[in-house]
Structure formats: structure tokens, C-alpha cells
Design a protein around this motif. Structure first.
Motif, PDB file in Angstrom:
ATOM      1  N   GLU A  11      -8.431  31.767  -3.203  1.00 13.22           N
ATOM      2  CA  GLU A  11      -9.370  32.792  -3.637  1.00 13.22           C
ATOM      3  C   GLU A  11     -10.274  33.190  -2.472  1.00 13.22           C
ATOM      4  OE1 GLU A  11     -11.578  31.109  -6.831  1.00 13.22           O
ATOM      5  OE2 GLU A  11     -10.054  31.548  -8.344  1.00 13.22           O
ATOM      6  N   ASN A  12     -10.715  34.430  -2.483  1.00 15.70           N
ATOM      7  CA  ASN A  12     -11.706  34.847  -1.504  1.00 15.70           C
ATOM      8  C   ASN A  12     -13.025  34.127  -1.772  1.00 15.70           C
ATOM      9  OD1 ASN A  12      -9.766  36.602  -0.563  1.00 15.70           O
ATOM     10  ND2 ASN A  12     -10.640  38.401  -1.550  1.00 15.70           N
ATOM     11  N   GLN A  13     -13.802  33.926  -0.725  1.00 15.81           N
ATOM     12  CA  GLN A  13     -15.075  33.236  -0.847  1.00 15.81           C
ATOM     13  C   GLN A  13     -16.220  34.158  -0.456  1.00 15.81           C
ATOM     14  OE1 GLN A  13     -15.139  29.568   1.306  1.00 15.81           O
ATOM     15  NE2 GLN A  13     -13.175  28.861   0.511  1.00 15.81           N
ATOM     16  N   LYS A  14     -17.379  33.889  -1.040  1.00 25.11           N
ATOM     17  CA  LYS A  14     -18.569  34.630  -0.638  1.00 25.11           C
ATOM     18  C   LYS A  14     -18.861  34.392   0.836  1.00 25.11           C
ATOM     19  CE  LYS A  14     -20.947  34.504  -5.125  1.00 25.11           C
ATOM     20  NZ  LYS A  14     -22.167  34.031  -5.833  1.00 25.11           N
ATOM     21  N   GLY A  15     -19.429  35.397   1.466  1.00 16.18           N
ATOM     22  CA  GLY A  15     -19.815  35.259   2.862  1.00 16.18           C
ATOM     23  C   GLY A  15     -20.978  34.292   3.038  1.00 16.18           C
ATOM     24  N   ALA A  16     -21.244  33.952   4.269  1.00 14.59           N
ATOM     25  CA  ALA A  16     -22.321  33.006   4.567  1.00 14.59           C
ATOM     26  C   ALA A  16     -23.691  33.650   4.311  1.00 14.59           C
ATOM     27  CB  ALA A  16     -22.232  32.561   6.020  1.00 14.59           C
ATOM     28  N   LEU A  17     -24.640  32.810   3.926  1.00 19.52           N
ATOM     29  CA  LEU A  17     -26.003  33.290   3.740  1.00 19.52           C
ATOM     30  C   LEU A  17     -26.603  33.717   5.077  1.00 19.52           C
ATOM     31  CD1 LEU A  17     -27.571  30.712   1.252  1.00 19.52           C
ATOM     32  CD2 LEU A  17     -27.180  33.137   0.811  1.00 19.52           C
ATOM     33  N   ASN A  18     -27.295  34.814   5.058  1.00 18.85           N
ATOM     34  CA  ASN A  18     -28.016  35.274   6.238  1.00 18.85           C
ATOM     35  C   ASN A  18     -29.382  34.563   6.261  1.00 18.85           C
ATOM     36  OD1 ASN A  18     -29.578  36.670   8.143  1.00 18.85           O
ATOM     37  ND2 ASN A  18     -28.396  38.561   7.817  1.00 18.85           N
ATOM     38  N   VAL A  19     -29.400  33.425   6.944  1.00 21.00           N
ATOM     39  CA  VAL A  19     -30.598  32.571   6.936  1.00 21.00           C
ATOM     40  C   VAL A  19     -31.793  33.294   7.537  1.00 21.00           C
ATOM     41  CG1 VAL A  19     -31.579  30.422   7.815  1.00 21.00           C
ATOM     42  CG2 VAL A  19     -29.225  30.470   6.963  1.00 21.00           C
ATOM     43  N   ASP A  20     -31.573  34.020   8.605  1.00 19.32           N
ATOM     44  CA  ASP A  20     -32.689  34.714   9.250  1.00 19.32           C
ATOM     45  C   ASP A  20     -33.325  35.743   8.316  1.00 19.32           C
ATOM     46  OD1 ASP A  20     -32.378  33.278  11.576  1.00 19.32           O
ATOM     47  OD2 ASP A  20     -31.072  34.768  12.526  1.00 19.32           O
ATOM     48  N   LYS A  21     -32.488  36.409   7.554  1.00 19.24           N
ATOM     49  CA  LYS A  21     -33.006  37.424   6.630  1.00 19.24           C
ATOM     50  C   LYS A  21     -33.790  36.762   5.502  1.00 19.24           C
ATOM     51  CE  LYS A  21     -31.618  41.638   4.216  1.00 19.24           C
ATOM     52  NZ  LYS A  21     -30.481  42.527   3.860  1.00 19.24           N
ATOM     53  N   LEU A  22     -33.294  35.610   5.020  1.00 18.55           N
ATOM     54  CA  LEU A  22     -34.034  34.879   3.984  1.00 18.55           C
ATOM     55  C   LEU A  22     -35.393  34.412   4.514  1.00 18.55           C
ATOM     56  CD1 LEU A  22     -31.116  32.789   2.435  1.00 18.55           C
ATOM     57  CD2 LEU A  22     -32.473  34.518   1.246  1.00 18.55           C
ATOM     58  N   LYS A  23     -35.378  33.908   5.723  1.00 15.87           N
ATOM     59  CA  LYS A  23     -36.632  33.427   6.315  1.00 15.87           C
ATOM     60  C   LYS A  23     -37.618  34.580   6.495  1.00 15.87           C
ATOM     61  CE  LYS A  23     -34.884  29.400   8.852  1.00 15.87           C
ATOM     62  NZ  LYS A  23     -34.643  28.828  10.207  1.00 15.87           N
ATOM     63  N   SER A  24     -37.091  35.762   6.801  1.00 18.37           N
ATOM     64  CA  SER A  24     -37.980  36.917   6.996  1.00 18.37           C
ATOM     65  C   SER A  24     -38.693  37.299   5.697  1.00 18.37           C
ATOM     66  CB  SER A  24     -37.192  38.118   7.531  1.00 18.37           C
ATOM     67  OG  SER A  24     -36.343  38.650   6.535  1.00 18.37           O
ATOM     68  N   GLU A  25     -38.101  36.875   4.554  1.00 17.35           N
ATOM     69  CA  GLU A  25     -38.747  37.098   3.258  1.00 17.35           C
ATOM     70  C   GLU A  25     -39.638  35.917   2.881  1.00 17.35           C
ATOM     71  OE1 GLU A  25     -38.624  39.797   1.369  1.00 17.35           O
ATOM     72  OE2 GLU A  25     -37.302  40.869   2.772  1.00 17.35           O
ATOM     73  N   GLY A  26     -39.715  34.938   3.778  1.00 14.93           N
ATOM     74  CA  GLY A  26     -40.541  33.771   3.520  1.00 14.93           C
ATOM     75  C   GLY A  26     -39.826  32.658   2.783  1.00 14.93           C
ATOM     76  N   ILE A  27     -38.511  32.779   2.624  1.00 14.36           N
ATOM     77  CA  ILE A  27     -37.742  31.781   1.872  1.00 14.36           C
ATOM     78  C   ILE A  27     -37.177  30.768   2.868  1.00 14.36           C
ATOM     79  CG2 ILE A  27     -35.879  31.416   0.214  1.00 14.36           C
ATOM     80  CD1 ILE A  27     -36.087  34.447  -0.437  1.00 14.36           C
ATOM     81  N   GLN A  28     -37.737  29.583   2.862  1.00 10.07           N
ATOM     82  CA  GLN A  28     -37.353  28.565   3.834  1.00 10.07           C
ATOM     83  C   GLN A  28     -36.153  27.753   3.333  1.00 10.07           C
ATOM     84  OE1 GLN A  28     -38.723  28.474   6.893  1.00 10.07           O
ATOM     85  NE2 GLN A  28     -39.812  30.305   6.136  1.00 10.07           N
ATOM     86  N   PRO A  29     -35.400  27.150   4.269  1.00 13.38           N
ATOM     87  CA  PRO A  29     -34.215  26.371   3.887  1.00 13.38           C
ATOM     88  C   PRO A  29     -34.554  25.250   2.916  1.00 13.38           C
ATOM     89  CG  PRO A  29     -34.245  26.747   6.256  1.00 13.38           C
ATOM     90  CD  PRO A  29     -35.573  27.224   5.732  1.00 13.38           C
ATOM     91  N   GLY A  30     -33.628  24.981   2.016  1.00 11.89           N
ATOM     92  CA  GLY A  30     -33.794  23.932   1.010  1.00 11.89           C
ATOM     93  C   GLY A  30     -32.789  24.136  -0.105  1.00 11.89           C
ATOM     94  N   PRO A  31     -32.925  23.380  -1.187  1.00 12.92           N
ATOM     95  CA  PRO A  31     -31.995  23.496  -2.321  1.00 12.92           C
ATOM     96  C   PRO A  31     -31.892  24.910  -2.877  1.00 12.92           C
ATOM     97  CG  PRO A  31     -33.381  21.553  -2.562  1.00 12.92           C
ATOM     98  CD  PRO A  31     -33.926  22.312  -1.394  1.00 12.92           C
ATOM     99  N   ILE A  32     -32.953  25.694  -2.677  1.00 14.58           N
ATOM    100  CA  ILE A  32     -32.931  27.059  -3.196  1.00 14.58           C
ATOM    101  C   ILE A  32     -31.794  27.875  -2.584  1.00 14.58           C
ATOM    102  CG2 ILE A  32     -34.530  27.983  -1.456  1.00 14.58           C
ATOM    103  CD1 ILE A  32     -35.674  29.792  -3.657  1.00 14.58           C
ATOM    104  N   TYR A  33     -31.376  27.547  -1.353  1.00 14.34           N
ATOM    105  CA  TYR A  33     -30.291  28.296  -0.707  1.00 14.34           C
ATOM    106  C   TYR A  33     -28.994  28.175  -1.501  1.00 14.34           C
ATOM    107  CZ  TYR A  33     -32.811  29.547   3.590  1.00 14.34           C
ATOM    108  OH  TYR A  33     -33.678  30.107   4.514  1.00 14.34           O
ATOM    109  N   SER A  34     -28.687  26.977  -1.979  1.00 11.83           N
ATOM    110  CA  SER A  34     -27.478  26.789  -2.786  1.00 11.83           C
ATOM    111  C   SER A  34     -27.579  27.566  -4.087  1.00 11.83           C
ATOM    112  CB  SER A  34     -27.246  25.303  -3.085  1.00 11.83           C
ATOM    113  OG  SER A  34     -27.006  24.589  -1.893  1.00 11.83           O
TER     114      SER A  34
END
Length: 307
Positions: free
Chosen positions: A153-176
Motif C-alpha cells: 500500500e502507499n504510505q503517507k509522506g513524512a511529517l514536515n517537522v520544520d513547518k510544525l515547529k513554525s506553528e509552535g508544535i514541538q516534537p513529542g507523542p503529538i506527532y504520531s
């Protein structure tokens, strides 16, 4: 994902080639191996690898000629004592396979300590194992012989971490949590997950043939087009078109000519006749492009993810 050729001979084994067995290694993807065909030397070949029989939970038989199935009773019996106790196994194969195994086990008084589910296959069948879609196509041999196509099956692309951080969303369980959702909320604002994902990752496609004459049917060609790897028999290598046709087998140049317009990343030709001397094979292989391989026992080929 890796392809492991454990037996590459046609019909009869030689000193350097055992009869047909192929492992599609998907341990990194779904934590198991797919076994395609079971030549009589498979158990010995497995002992020379790190492959665990207990992680072989699905066996796919292309057809019922002996060089493709004579190792199956021994493998099933040994798996029972190699970590397979209680672990269900599914065997896919043409009509007659279950009957043959039932008789073999009955006469030898063999019992297994795990359940086996037999699925009788036919042209056009489709199955699913975890995230892998499996499609079958009947080929052109003197008994029923099949092509198995394994498509992730096709898979979702990788999360754009830099873009999430620019919204103030820091790495953690929320990424999953974000990646598994269609939308998510942060600081009382609703976001669309797709806006934070890279390009979709295309699933890999592997086409593994049983014995066959070359097939020119357009539906078949469309089915195998865009394969990451095609594994095809090449019992004949030296332009013996008529002999190949008479014996319901393939000659490599004819196959490549029929499929020349397909978009295929790699070919592996196996089921090699032992009529060819090593000097001939060495020279033949040296003249092939890098995307066309002649199998030998223990050939291992990585199939990288599509980018």
C-alpha cells in the motif's frame, strides 16, 4: 525489502544451484518473510542464512512441478520445531497441493503443532496480507502455473517537522497523533494534516513468475508494468526460442523483447538450466545492463522505497 534467491536451478539441481525457492524479505515492513516455491533443498539453504522459519507465515506456490514443491513437506515439518509452534501458516497454491500434502503427512505419520490454512488459487484471485495486496495471473505452462504480484500500500509522506515547529508544535507523542489523523487541533486552531505531509510514498511492486512461456497478452503486460522488480524464469539463454516453446519455458531475449516498452526498474532471471557452463554464464552476465540480473543461489537484492 529484499529479494533472496535460495534456489535458482531449472528442473534438476547442479553442484552450484539448488531448485526453486525465493524469499521476499519484508521483516522491516511487516515483520515476516514471504516464501515463494519450496525446492527440495530449502531447509539446507535456510541454514546458511539468518532467516527464521518461524517468521515465514505465508507460503506461495506457483505450480505443482517437483522442483517447486518437493521441499514443502520437510519445511512444514521442521518449522514445527524451529519456533513455529502455535504460529498459524497459510499456504497458497493450485488445486491438488493440499491433497498431495495430506497424503504425504498421512503416509509418513507426520503431525504439525501449528494450524495450516490452505488457499486454492485461480486466475485473477486477489488477497491481502497486512499492508500487501497480492494479485494472481495464470501463465502459459503445461500445467497450471501462476504469477504472484506483491504490491505494498502507499504510505503517507513524512511529517514536515520544520513547518510544525513554525506553528509552535514541538516534537513529542503529538506527532504520531497528527500523522494518523485527518485534522488536528492546537491552541484552539484546527489544522489539516495533509498540509504538513511530504509527498506520498509509493508502495513497491514485485512480480514473481512461475514457469511459463513468454506471455504477450496486453492485460498481463499492463499488470506487471511499473514493477520495481520482475522475477521471471529463463530456462534458456542462448536464443533457443523453438526449444523453449516446445518445453513450455522461456528464453531470456524473447521475454525482454516482449517487455521492452514496460517501465520496470529491475529484472531477476532465475530457473537457469544447468546445460550452461560457468564460462558461458560469466560472459553472458558481463554483457547485461545493470538492471538485468541472472540469479545464483543466495543472490540478495535490495528493493529500495520509491521516492
Amino acid at each position: 525489502m529484499y529479494i533472496n534467491i535460495l534456489g535458482s536451478a531449472a528442473g534438476l539441481p547442479s553442484k552450484t544451484r539448488k531448485t526453486q525457492s525465493i524469499i521476499l524479505d519484508m521483516v522491516n515492513e511487516i515483520n515476516e518473510y514471504f516464501l515463494i516455491d519450496v525446492g527440495e533443498a530449502l531447509q539446507h539453504q535456510l541454514l546458511k542464512t539468518s532467516i527464521k522459519p518461524s517468521k515465514i507465515n505465508h507460503v506461495f506456490i506457483t505450480h505443482l512441478h517437483g522442483d517447486h514443491i518437493y521441499g514443502l513437506p520437510g519445511f512444514l515439518s521442521s518449522r514445527a520445531h524451529q519456533g513455529g509452534e502455535g504460529k498459524p501458516l497459510t499456504v497458497y497454491g493450485p488445486k491438488g497441493l493440499k491433497e498431495w500434502l495430506d497424503i504425504t503427512f498421512s503416509v509418513s505419520e507426520t503431525t504439525l503443532n501449528y494450524p495450516v490454512d490452505f488457499i486454492e488459487i485461480s486466475d485473477g484471485d486477489q488477497f491481502k496480507v497486512k499492508n500487501v495486496d497480492i494479485t494472481l495471473k495464470k501463465l502459459n505452462h503445461n500445467i497450471d502455473s501462476f504469477l504472484y504480484i506483491f504490491k505494498e500500500e502507499n504510505q503517507k509522506g513524512a511529517l514536515n517537522v520544520d513547518k510544525l515547529k513554525s506553528e509552535g508544535i514541538q516534537p513529542g507523542p503529538i506527532y504520531s497523533e497528527i500523522k494518523e489523523s485527518e485534522t488536528f487541533m492546537y491552541n484552539n486552531k484546527v489544522y489539516f494534516t495533509k498540509d504538513f505531509l511530504g509527498p506520498e510514498i509509493k508502495g513497491r511492486k514485485i512480480a514473481i513468475h512461475g514457469d511459463t512461456r513468454p506471455v504477450e497478452d496486453i492485460n498481463y503486460l499492463n499488470l506487471i508494468n511499473h514493477s520495481d522488480c520482475i522475477i521471471h524464469e529463463a530456462t534458456f539463454l542462448d536464443y533457443e526460442y523453438e526449444k523453449a516453446n516446445d518445453y513450455y519455458h522461456s528464453e531470456i531475449h524473447k521475454v525482454l523483447d516482449i517487455q521492452k516498452d514496460l517501465n520496470v526498474k529491475k529484472y531477476i532471471f532465475t530457473h537457469i538450466s544447468n546445460r550452461y557452463e560457468e564460462d558461458f554464464l560469466r560472459q553472458f552476465i558481463n554483457n547485461l545492463p545493470n538492471d538485468i540480473l541472472i540469479a545464483h543461489d543466495f543472490l540478495k537484492v535490495e528493493i529500495p522505497r520509491k521516492i
